[in-house]
Design a protein around this motif. Structure first.
Motif, PDB file in Angstrom:
ATOM      1  N   ARG A 147      -0.003   4.403   5.173  1.00 17.02           N
ATOM      2  CA  ARG A 147      -1.238   5.053   5.554  1.00 17.02           C
ATOM      3  C   ARG A 147      -1.517   4.757   7.007  1.00 17.02           C
ATOM      4  NH1 ARG A 147      -4.556   3.299   0.146  1.00 17.02           N
ATOM      5  NH2 ARG A 147      -4.123   5.149  -1.041  1.00 17.02           N
ATOM      6  N   ALA A 148      -2.363   5.594   7.575  1.00 21.96           N
ATOM      7  CA  ALA A 148      -2.746   5.345   8.962  1.00 21.96           C
ATOM      8  C   ALA A 148      -3.403   3.989   9.064  1.00 21.96           C
ATOM      9  CB  ALA A 148      -3.705   6.429   9.434  1.00 21.96           C
ATOM     10  N   GLY A 149      -3.243   3.382  10.209  1.00 21.84           N
ATOM     11  CA  GLY A 149      -3.798   2.044  10.399  1.00 21.84           C
ATOM     12  C   GLY A 149      -5.306   2.056  10.405  1.00 21.84           C
ATOM     13  N   GLY A 150      -5.866   0.917  10.634  1.00 20.67           N
ATOM     14  CA  GLY A 150      -7.319   0.795  10.637  1.00 20.67           C
ATOM     15  C   GLY A 150      -7.780  -0.160   9.573  1.00 20.67           C
ATOM     16  N   SER A 151      -8.970  -0.680   9.754  1.00 20.50           N
ATOM     17  CA  SER A 151      -9.492  -1.654   8.812  1.00 20.50           C
ATOM     18  C   SER A 151      -9.996  -0.958   7.565  1.00 20.50           C
ATOM     19  CB  SER A 151     -10.629  -2.446   9.469  1.00 20.50           C
ATOM     20  OG  SER A 151     -10.133  -3.114  10.609  1.00 20.50           O
ATOM     21  N   GLU A 179     -12.464  -0.138  -0.511  1.00 21.71           N
ATOM     22  CA  GLU A 179     -11.075   0.319  -0.489  1.00 21.71           C
ATOM     23  C   GLU A 179     -10.129  -0.819  -0.854  1.00 21.71           C
ATOM     24  OE1 GLU A 179     -11.218   3.843   2.877  1.00 21.71           O
ATOM     25  OE2 GLU A 179     -10.830   1.772   3.488  1.00 21.71           O
ATOM     26  N   VAL A 180     -10.455  -2.001  -0.372  1.00 24.57           N
ATOM     27  CA  VAL A 180      -9.627  -3.167  -0.696  1.00 24.57           C
ATOM     28  C   VAL A 180      -9.626  -3.403  -2.199  1.00 24.57           C
ATOM     29  CG1 VAL A 180      -9.367  -5.648  -0.416  1.00 24.57           C
ATOM     30  CG2 VAL A 180      -9.997  -4.226   1.552  1.00 24.57           C
ATOM     31  N   ALA A 181     -10.820  -3.340  -2.792  1.00 20.51           N
ATOM     32  CA  ALA A 181     -10.915  -3.571  -4.232  1.00 20.51           C
ATOM     33  C   ALA A 181     -10.150  -2.503  -5.001  1.00 20.51           C
ATOM     34  CB  ALA A 181     -12.391  -3.582  -4.651  1.00 20.51           C
ATOM     35  N   ASP A 182     -10.274  -1.261  -4.548  1.00 23.67           N
ATOM     36  CA  ASP A 182      -9.545  -0.178  -5.215  1.00 23.67           C
ATOM     37  C   ASP A 182      -8.039  -0.402  -5.119  1.00 23.67           C
ATOM     38  OD1 ASP A 182     -11.894   1.001  -5.844  1.00 23.67           O
ATOM     39  OD2 ASP A 182     -11.820   2.522  -4.254  1.00 23.67           O
ATOM     40  N   ALA A 183      -7.603  -0.808  -3.940  1.00 21.71           N
ATOM     41  CA  ALA A 183      -6.175  -1.031  -3.746  1.00 21.71           C
ATOM     42  C   ALA A 183      -5.677  -2.151  -4.649  1.00 21.71           C
ATOM     43  CB  ALA A 183      -5.892  -1.368  -2.282  1.00 21.71           C
ATOM     44  N   GLU A 184      -6.471  -3.204  -4.763  1.00 17.44           N
ATOM     45  CA  GLU A 184      -6.062  -4.312  -5.627  1.00 17.44           C
ATOM     46  C   GLU A 184      -5.990  -3.876  -7.082  1.00 17.44           C
ATOM     47  OE1 GLU A 184      -4.919  -7.165  -4.788  1.00 17.44           O
ATOM     48  OE2 GLU A 184      -5.319  -7.034  -2.642  1.00 17.44           O
ATOM     49  N   ALA A 192      10.051  -9.178  -5.345  1.00 17.58           N
ATOM     50  CA  ALA A 192       9.898  -7.748  -5.055  1.00 17.58           C
ATOM     51  C   ALA A 192       8.433  -7.331  -5.155  1.00 17.58           C
ATOM     52  CB  ALA A 192      10.758  -6.933  -6.024  1.00 17.58           C
ATOM     53  N   PHE A 193       7.738  -7.842  -6.159  1.00 16.88           N
ATOM     54  CA  PHE A 193       6.318  -7.500  -6.281  1.00 16.88           C
ATOM     55  C   PHE A 193       5.493  -8.101  -5.137  1.00 16.88           C
ATOM     56  CE2 PHE A 193       7.100  -6.452 -10.841  1.00 16.88           C
ATOM     57  CZ  PHE A 193       6.491  -5.207 -10.837  1.00 16.88           C
ATOM     58  N   VAL A 194       5.852  -9.285  -4.713  1.00 15.02           N
ATOM     59  CA  VAL A 194       5.145  -9.883  -3.571  1.00 15.02           C
ATOM     60  C   VAL A 194       5.338  -9.013  -2.329  1.00 15.02           C
ATOM     61  CG1 VAL A 194       5.152 -11.827  -1.954  1.00 15.02           C
ATOM     62  CG2 VAL A 194       5.170 -12.260  -4.416  1.00 15.02           C
ATOM     63  N   ALA A 195       6.580  -8.583  -2.107  1.00 14.47           N
ATOM     64  CA  ALA A 195       6.841  -7.708  -0.956  1.00 14.47           C
ATOM     65  C   ALA A 195       6.043  -6.416  -1.084  1.00 14.47           C
ATOM     66  CB  ALA A 195       8.332  -7.408  -0.869  1.00 14.47           C
ATOM     67  N   LEU A 196       5.976  -5.902  -2.296  1.00 17.40           N
ATOM     68  CA  LEU A 196       5.226  -4.661  -2.506  1.00 17.40           C
ATOM     69  C   LEU A 196       3.740  -4.881  -2.215  1.00 17.40           C
ATOM     70  CD1 LEU A 196       5.121  -1.722  -3.490  1.00 17.40           C
ATOM     71  CD2 LEU A 196       4.762  -2.614  -5.799  1.00 17.40           C
ATOM     72  N   HIS A 197       3.194  -5.988  -2.697  1.00 15.82           N
ATOM     73  CA  HIS A 197       1.779  -6.242  -2.487  1.00 15.82           C
ATOM     74  C   HIS A 197       1.449  -6.372  -0.999  1.00 15.82           C
ATOM     75  CE1 HIS A 197      -1.954  -8.682  -2.235  1.00 15.82           C
ATOM     76  NE2 HIS A 197      -2.314  -7.918  -3.240  1.00 15.82           N
ATOM     77  N   ARG A 198       2.367  -6.955  -0.263  1.00 18.11           N
ATOM     78  CA  ARG A 198       2.117  -7.132   1.170  1.00 18.11           C
ATOM     79  C   ARG A 198       2.044  -5.788   1.891  1.00 18.11           C
ATOM     80  NH1 ARG A 198       5.626 -10.757   4.319  1.00 18.11           N
ATOM     81  NH2 ARG A 198       3.797 -10.761   5.644  1.00 18.11           N
ATOM     82  N   HIS A 199       2.693  -4.785   1.334  1.00 16.26           N
ATOM     83  CA  HIS A 199       2.682  -3.460   1.959  1.00 16.26           C
ATOM     84  C   HIS A 199       1.696  -2.507   1.291  1.00 16.26           C
ATOM     85  CE1 HIS A 199       6.662  -5.030   3.193  1.00 16.26           C
ATOM     86  NE2 HIS A 199       6.476  -4.312   4.256  1.00 16.26           N
ATOM     87  N   TRP A 200       1.114  -2.936   0.211  1.00 20.04           N
ATOM     88  CA  TRP A 200       0.440  -2.002  -0.691  1.00 20.04           C
ATOM     89  C   TRP A 200      -0.623  -1.150  -0.008  1.00 20.04           C
ATOM     90  CZ3 TRP A 200       1.581  -0.472  -5.482  1.00 20.04           C
ATOM     91  CH2 TRP A 200       0.615   0.250  -6.162  1.00 20.04           C
ATOM     92  N   ARG A 228      -0.974  -0.162   2.872  1.00 22.91           N
ATOM     93  CA  ARG A 228      -0.500   0.770   3.897  1.00 22.91           C
ATOM     94  C   ARG A 228       0.358   1.878   3.302  1.00 22.91           C
ATOM     95  NH1 ARG A 228       0.672  -4.269   6.205  1.00 22.91           N
ATOM     96  NH2 ARG A 228       2.909  -3.922   6.030  1.00 22.91           N
ATOM     97  N   ILE A 229       0.496   1.826   1.985  1.00 21.00           N
ATOM     98  CA  ILE A 229       1.390   2.792   1.337  1.00 21.00           C
ATOM     99  C   ILE A 229       0.645   4.103   1.072  1.00 21.00           C
ATOM    100  CG2 ILE A 229       2.612   3.297  -0.800  1.00 21.00           C
ATOM    101  CD1 ILE A 229       3.322   0.306  -0.907  1.00 21.00           C
ATOM    102  N   ARG A 230       1.278   5.181   1.458  1.00 15.26           N
ATOM    103  CA  ARG A 230       0.668   6.483   1.244  1.00 15.26           C
ATOM    104  C   ARG A 230       1.378   7.245   0.133  1.00 15.26           C
ATOM    105  NH1 ARG A 230       0.735   9.818   6.447  1.00 15.26           N
ATOM    106  NH2 ARG A 230       2.934  10.009   5.911  1.00 15.26           N
ATOM    107  N   ASP A 231       2.675   7.160   0.133  1.00 15.99           N
ATOM    108  CA  ASP A 231       3.458   7.950  -0.813  1.00 15.99           C
ATOM    109  C   ASP A 231       3.705   7.137  -2.078  1.00 15.99           C
ATOM    110  OD1 ASP A 231       5.063   9.668  -2.123  1.00 15.99           O
ATOM    111  OD2 ASP A 231       6.681   9.706  -0.642  1.00 15.99           O
ATOM    112  N   ARG A 232       2.739   7.158  -2.971  1.00 14.20           N
ATOM    113  CA  ARG A 232       2.857   6.356  -4.188  1.00 14.20           C
ATOM    114  C   ARG A 232       3.964   6.871  -5.111  1.00 14.20           C
ATOM    115  NH1 ARG A 232      -1.791   2.924  -4.422  1.00 14.20           N
ATOM    116  NH2 ARG A 232      -1.865   2.279  -2.257  1.00 14.20           N
TER     117      ARG A 232
END
Lengths: 245, 190
Positions: free
Chosen positions: B8-12, B17-22, B57-65, B67-71
Motif C-alpha cells: 500500500r502507499a506509504g503514510g501513517s 486501521e491498525v486494529a483492522d489490519a491486526e 514465515a508468519f512473522v515475516a508476513l506480519h512485518r509486511h502486513w 503495507r500489503i495491497r494485493d491480498r
C-alpha cells in the motif's frame, strides 16, 4: 520426462496429504507471531538509529576537523589516536569516527596503520579494533545488528535492505547471522565461533576471523540460472569482515 | 528479488486501521496456520522445525502486513517465503542437506498394507522426501500437497513452467528410487 497421468497424480497427492496428517498441536500462536514481529521491528529501528548516529558522528567530526584546518597538532593527535587504536582495541564509536575521519581531513598523510583498505562505495571505513567475536545471547541472533552494521560498512548498498526470512530455531548463541533481500536474491553473512564446523554453500566466500572463528558470505539468486547478486563483492566483503569479527 | 504482495502507499496508519489490519492478520493466520505447517513439515521432515519455519514465515508476513495491497497474492507469497526459508536453511553452513545416496535405514523393508501401518507409511514418505534435493522436493510438495498446477508452482518458485515439469519428473524419480517398493501408490501407473 516420464509422463504420469491424472490417476497417478491423484494417488500421489493422497499419499502426500496422508503423510502430512497427524500433526502435533502447533508450537506457536498468533500472539507469539505478533510479539516476535514487533520485537524484530523495534530492534531493527534501534539498529538503524544507531547506524545513523554513527554516520552523523563521522560527518560531524570530519566537518569539525575540516573547519579547524590541517594543523600539525590535528595531524599529530589523529595519528596518535590511530596508533592507540591498534593497541587499545575498540574505542567508543566517536573515537573510532575520529580516527577514521581526521587523517582524511588532514590530507591523508596521517592515516593510522589499523585502517583497512577502502570499501567500495562512499561509506567511511571503520577502524579495526577488537574483533566483534561470538555473540553472547542464549540463541544466535539471525539478524544480528552489530554484524549488520559491519556488513553495511563494506556493502553500503545493502543499507536499508529488508531482512530475509530466517528460521527462529535456537542456534548456539556464539553464532551471528544476517540475511538480507538484495536485488535479485538473498545475501547471507554468517559468523561461526571458534571450533564450529564449516561447510559453506556453493559460491560462498569464507575466511578465518580475528577472533578465531569463521565468516561465511554467500549470495544466491531467487531464480535458478540468474547471477547471484553482489557476487563480485563477496570476496572484498569477507576480506573486510574477517579482521573485524 | 522476489516481489511480495504489492504494498500500500506509504503514510501513517490511523489507530482504527491498525486494529483492522491486526484483525485481518489474525483471521488469515487462523485460516492458514495448519496448511502452512503441513507444507513446512513435508519440506523439512520434522514437525518442530516445521513449526519454526512456519512461524518465521508468519512473522515475516506480519512485518509486511500493513503495507500489503494485493491480498490475493498472500498465499503465493507465504509459500515462496516458506520454501526460501527451508531451502536456505539447508544451505546454511550449520545444516546442509544432501540428497541421500542410500536409502534411509529401516524404510525399505516392504510394503505397508494394513491400516496399522498408516503411521509407518507417513514416515516412509517423509523419509523418502528427505532424499529428494530441496528444490525438487519443494516442487513435489507444492504440486501434490498444495495441489498447485504447473503455472502456479512456477509462480511461487519464480521459475519457468518447463523447470517445474522437469523438476517434478526428477523429483518423483528420486522419490521412487529412494522408496523402492515401499509405497505401491507411488509406482507409476501401468
Amino acid at each position: 520426462m516420464q509422463e504420469h497421468g491424472e490417476a497417478d497424480e491423484a494417488r500421489i497427492a493422497a499419499l502426500f496429504r496422508d503423510a502430512a496428517s497427524g500433526a502435533p498441536p502447533p508450537g506457536f500462536d498468533a500472539t507469539q507471531v505478533v510479539a516476535t514481529s514487533r520485537r524484530i521491528t523495534r530492534r531493527r529501528r534501534s539498529a538503524v538509529a544507531g547506524a545513523a548516529l554513527a554516520v552523523l558522528a563521522v560527518v560531524g567530526v570530519g566537518v569539525a576537523a575540516g573547519l579547524g584546518g590541517p594543523s600539525d597538532k590535528t595531524v599529530a593527535t589523529a595519528s596518535g589516536q590511530a596508533a592507540d587504536s591498534a593497541a587499545s582495541g575498540p574505542g567508543a564509536g566517536s573515537e573510532g569516527a575520529a580516527r577514521a575521519a581526521a587523517p582524511e581531513a588532514a590530507g591523508g598523510s596521517g592515516a593510522g596503520p589499523a585502517l583497512a583498505a577502502p570499501a567500495p562505495g562512499s561509506s567511511p571505513v571503520a577502524p579495526i579494533g577488537t574483533p566483534l567475536g561470538p555473540g553472547t545471547g542464549e540463541c544466535a541472533d539471525r539478524q544480528d545488528p552489530a554484524l549488520r552494521a559491519l556488513v553495511e560498512q563494506t556493502l553500503p548498498e545493502v543499507a536499508g535492505a529488508p531482512e530475509a526470512a530466517t528460521t527462529l530455531e535456537c542456534r548456539p548463541g556464539g553464532e551471528r547471522g544476517v540475511a538480507l533481500e538484495v536485488g535479485g536474491g538473498v545475501l547471507t553473512i554468517t559468523y561461526l565461533p571458534p571450533g564450529a564446523v564449516t561447510e559453506p554453500p556453493d559460491g560462498a566466500r569464507t575466511a578465518p576471523t580475528a577472533s578465531g572463528g569463521t565468516v561465511v558470505v554467500a549470495s544466491r539468486a531467487d531464480r535458478a540460472g540468474d547471477a547471484a547478486p553482489l557476487a563480485d563483492r563477496l570476496e572484498p566483503a569477507v576480506a573486510y569482515l574477517a579482521p573485524r569479527l | 528479488m522476489s516481489q511480495g504482495p504489492r504494498n500500500r502507499a506509504g503514510g501513517s496508519a490511523r489507530p482504527g486501521e491498525v486494529a483492522d489490519a491486526e484483525q485481518e492478520f489474525d483471521a488469515y493466520f487462523r485460516a492458514r496456520r495448519d496448511a502452512v505447517r503441513r507444507t513446512a513439515y513435508l519440506l523439512c521432515g520434522d514437525w518442530h522445525r516445521a513449526d519454526d519455519h512456519a512461524q518465521a514465515a508468519f512473522v515475516a508476513l506480519h512485518r509486511h502486513w500493513r503495507r500489503i495491497r494485493d491480498r490475493a497474492a498472500l498465499d503465493a507469497w507465504m509459500r515462496r517465503t516458506l520454501v526460501r526459508t527451508v531451502v536456505d536453511e539447508t544451505r546454511r553452513p550449520w545444516r546442509r542437506e544432501r540428497a541421500a545416496d542410500t536409502f534411509p535405514e529401516g524404510v525399505a523393508e516392504g510394503p505397508a498394507d494394513g491400516p496399522a501401518d498408516a503411521i509407518a507409511t507417513r514416515h516412509v514418505l517423509v523419509d523418502g522426501l528427505r532424499a529428494v534435493p530441496p528444490r525438487q522436493r519443494a516442487v513435489l510438495v507444492l504440486r501434490f500437497l498444495e495441489g498447485l498446477d504447473v503455472a502456479a508452482t512456477a509462480e511461487v518458485l519464480e521459475c519457468s513452467a518447463g523447470t517445474v515439469k522437469s523438476q517434478t519428473a526428477h523429483g518423483l524419480a528420486a522419490l521412487r528410487a529412494a522408496l523402492g517398493d515401499s509405497l505401491e501408490d507411488l509406482r507409476p501407473a501401468g
